[in-house]
Scaffold this motif. Sequence first.
Motif, PDB file in Angstrom:
ATOM      1  N   SER A 190       0.837  -1.210   0.000  1.00 19.64           N
ATOM      2  CA  SER A 190       0.000   0.000   0.000  1.00 19.64           C
ATOM      3  C   SER A 190       0.863   1.248   0.000  1.00 19.64           C
ATOM      4  CB  SER A 190      -0.923   0.013   1.218  1.00 19.64           C
ATOM      5  OG  SER A 190      -1.808  -1.065   1.188  1.00 19.64           O
ATOM      6  N   ILE A 191       1.927   1.236   0.787  1.00 24.20           N
ATOM      7  CA  ILE A 191       2.854   2.372   0.797  1.00 24.20           C
ATOM      8  C   ILE A 191       3.481   2.544  -0.577  1.00 24.20           C
ATOM      9  CG2 ILE A 191       5.056   3.206   1.744  1.00 24.20           C
ATOM     10  CD1 ILE A 191       2.763   3.503   3.707  1.00 24.20           C
ATOM     11  N   TYR A 192       3.911   1.442  -1.173  1.00 27.87           N
ATOM     12  CA  TYR A 192       4.573   1.497  -2.486  1.00 27.87           C
ATOM     13  C   TYR A 192       3.627   2.008  -3.575  1.00 27.87           C
ATOM     14  CZ  TYR A 192       7.294   0.051  -6.530  1.00 27.87           C
ATOM     15  OH  TYR A 192       7.993   0.044  -7.706  1.00 27.87           O
ATOM     16  N   TRP A 193       2.406   1.501  -3.592  1.00 32.15           N
ATOM     17  CA  TRP A 193       1.464   1.880  -4.652  1.00 32.15           C
ATOM     18  C   TRP A 193       0.887   3.277  -4.491  1.00 32.15           C
ATOM     19  CZ3 TRP A 193      -1.221  -3.449  -4.210  1.00 32.15           C
ATOM     20  CH2 TRP A 193      -0.586  -4.360  -5.038  1.00 32.15           C
ATOM     21  N   PHE A 194       0.614   3.679  -3.246  1.00 29.53           N
ATOM     22  CA  PHE A 194      -0.138   4.917  -3.051  1.00 29.53           C
ATOM     23  C   PHE A 194       0.683   6.091  -2.523  1.00 29.53           C
ATOM     24  CE2 PHE A 194      -3.356   1.520  -2.386  1.00 29.53           C
ATOM     25  CZ  PHE A 194      -4.092   1.770  -3.542  1.00 29.53           C
ATOM     26  N   LEU A 195       1.781   5.842  -1.831  1.00 27.84           N
ATOM     27  CA  LEU A 195       2.457   6.949  -1.171  1.00 27.84           C
ATOM     28  C   LEU A 195       3.894   7.178  -1.608  1.00 27.84           C
ATOM     29  CD1 LEU A 195       1.133   6.394   2.470  1.00 27.84           C
ATOM     30  CD2 LEU A 195       0.342   8.040   0.767  1.00 27.84           C
ATOM     31  N   SER A 196       4.661   6.116  -1.772  1.00 30.43           N
ATOM     32  CA  SER A 196       6.077   6.284  -2.084  1.00 30.43           C
ATOM     33  C   SER A 196       6.530   5.184  -3.044  1.00 30.43           C
ATOM     34  CB  SER A 196       6.904   6.218  -0.799  1.00 30.43           C
ATOM     35  OG  SER A 196       8.279   6.283  -1.110  1.00 30.43           O
ATOM     36  N   PRO A 197       6.944   5.528  -4.247  1.00 31.76           N
ATOM     37  CA  PRO A 197       7.375   4.501  -5.203  1.00 31.76           C
ATOM     38  C   PRO A 197       8.789   3.974  -4.938  1.00 31.76           C
ATOM     39  CG  PRO A 197       7.520   6.656  -6.213  1.00 31.76           C
ATOM     40  CD  PRO A 197       6.929   6.862  -4.848  1.00 31.76           C
ATOM     41  N   ASP A 198       9.307   4.208  -3.761  1.00 31.82           N
ATOM     42  CA  ASP A 198      10.633   3.716  -3.397  1.00 31.82           C
ATOM     43  C   ASP A 198      10.477   2.366  -2.696  1.00 31.82           C
ATOM     44  OD1 ASP A 198      13.224   3.271  -2.587  1.00 31.82           O
ATOM     45  OD2 ASP A 198      13.437   5.174  -1.523  1.00 31.82           O
ATOM     46  N   TRP A 199      10.997   1.306  -3.303  1.00 34.01           N
ATOM     47  CA  TRP A 199      10.811  -0.045  -2.747  1.00 34.01           C
ATOM     48  C   TRP A 199      11.523  -0.228  -1.416  1.00 34.01           C
ATOM     49  CZ3 TRP A 199      14.922  -3.154  -1.653  1.00 34.01           C
ATOM     50  CH2 TRP A 199      16.148  -2.795  -2.236  1.00 34.01           C
ATOM     51  N   PHE A 200      12.627   0.507  -1.211  1.00 32.57           N
ATOM     52  CA  PHE A 200      13.384   0.381   0.031  1.00 32.57           C
ATOM     53  C   PHE A 200      12.569   0.897   1.225  1.00 32.57           C
ATOM     54  CE2 PHE A 200      17.151   1.554   2.748  1.00 32.57           C
ATOM     55  CZ  PHE A 200      17.565   0.248   2.959  1.00 32.57           C
ATOM     56  N   ILE A 201      11.912   2.021   1.048  1.00 35.27           N
ATOM     57  CA  ILE A 201      11.045   2.568   2.097  1.00 35.27           C
ATOM     58  C   ILE A 201       9.886   1.617   2.363  1.00 35.27           C
ATOM     59  CG2 ILE A 201       9.394   4.412   2.622  1.00 35.27           C
ATOM     60  CD1 ILE A 201      11.289   6.325   1.142  1.00 35.27           C
ATOM     61  N   THR A 241       7.549  12.867   1.555  1.00 32.50           N
ATOM     62  CA  THR A 241       7.808  11.704   2.386  1.00 32.50           C
ATOM     63  C   THR A 241       7.137  11.789   3.751  1.00 32.50           C
ATOM     64  OG1 THR A 241       9.815  12.720   3.249  1.00 32.50           O
ATOM     65  CG2 THR A 241      10.050  11.286   1.318  1.00 32.50           C
ATOM     66  N   THR A 242       6.311  12.784   3.959  1.00 30.73           N
ATOM     67  CA  THR A 242       5.720  12.994   5.278  1.00 30.73           C
ATOM     68  C   THR A 242       4.868  11.819   5.723  1.00 30.73           C
ATOM     69  OG1 THR A 242       5.713  15.373   4.950  1.00 30.73           O
ATOM     70  CG2 THR A 242       4.288  14.520   6.658  1.00 30.73           C
ATOM     71  N   LEU A 243       3.879  11.422   4.946  1.00 29.20           N
ATOM     72  CA  LEU A 243       2.965  10.369   5.371  1.00 29.20           C
ATOM     73  C   LEU A 243       3.651   9.006   5.515  1.00 29.20           C
ATOM     74  CD1 LEU A 243       0.125   9.933   6.289  1.00 29.20           C
ATOM     75  CD2 LEU A 243      -0.549   9.534   3.926  1.00 29.20           C
TER      76      LEU A 243
END
Length: 120
Positions: free
Chosen positions: A18-29, A91-93
Amino acid sequence: MDRNLPLAVLCGLLVGLSIYWFLSPDWFIAMGIAAVYAGAGYFYLAFDIPLLGSAIQFDDRIDRFGYAIGLFGLSVSPIAFAQYYGQQGATTLPFVILFIGVIAFLLFTSKARQQSEHIH
């Protein structure tokens, strides 16, 4: 077979995806957040830990006040750090979600350790 670990990994993967798809496209995060939530999910599922129950209570009024100040700092600091170090708030959320997961992980592991000490 113990289902707690596979369910916890599934929970972590769902949060990470969910983070990857909706908030941050960085796989490491996304992977780091998924690991934190998988760990927190495991201890939540494996031990009888109330999700919304108050785990820490203080009797002294000064202690409760100090606890309230600390909780306020915990709730405000991830937003402050993310806005300071983030790129225009991008990167806040994800940072706030990671911070909440870290707190949940530490709280759940602490309660699980207390429960396991009482069992043995």
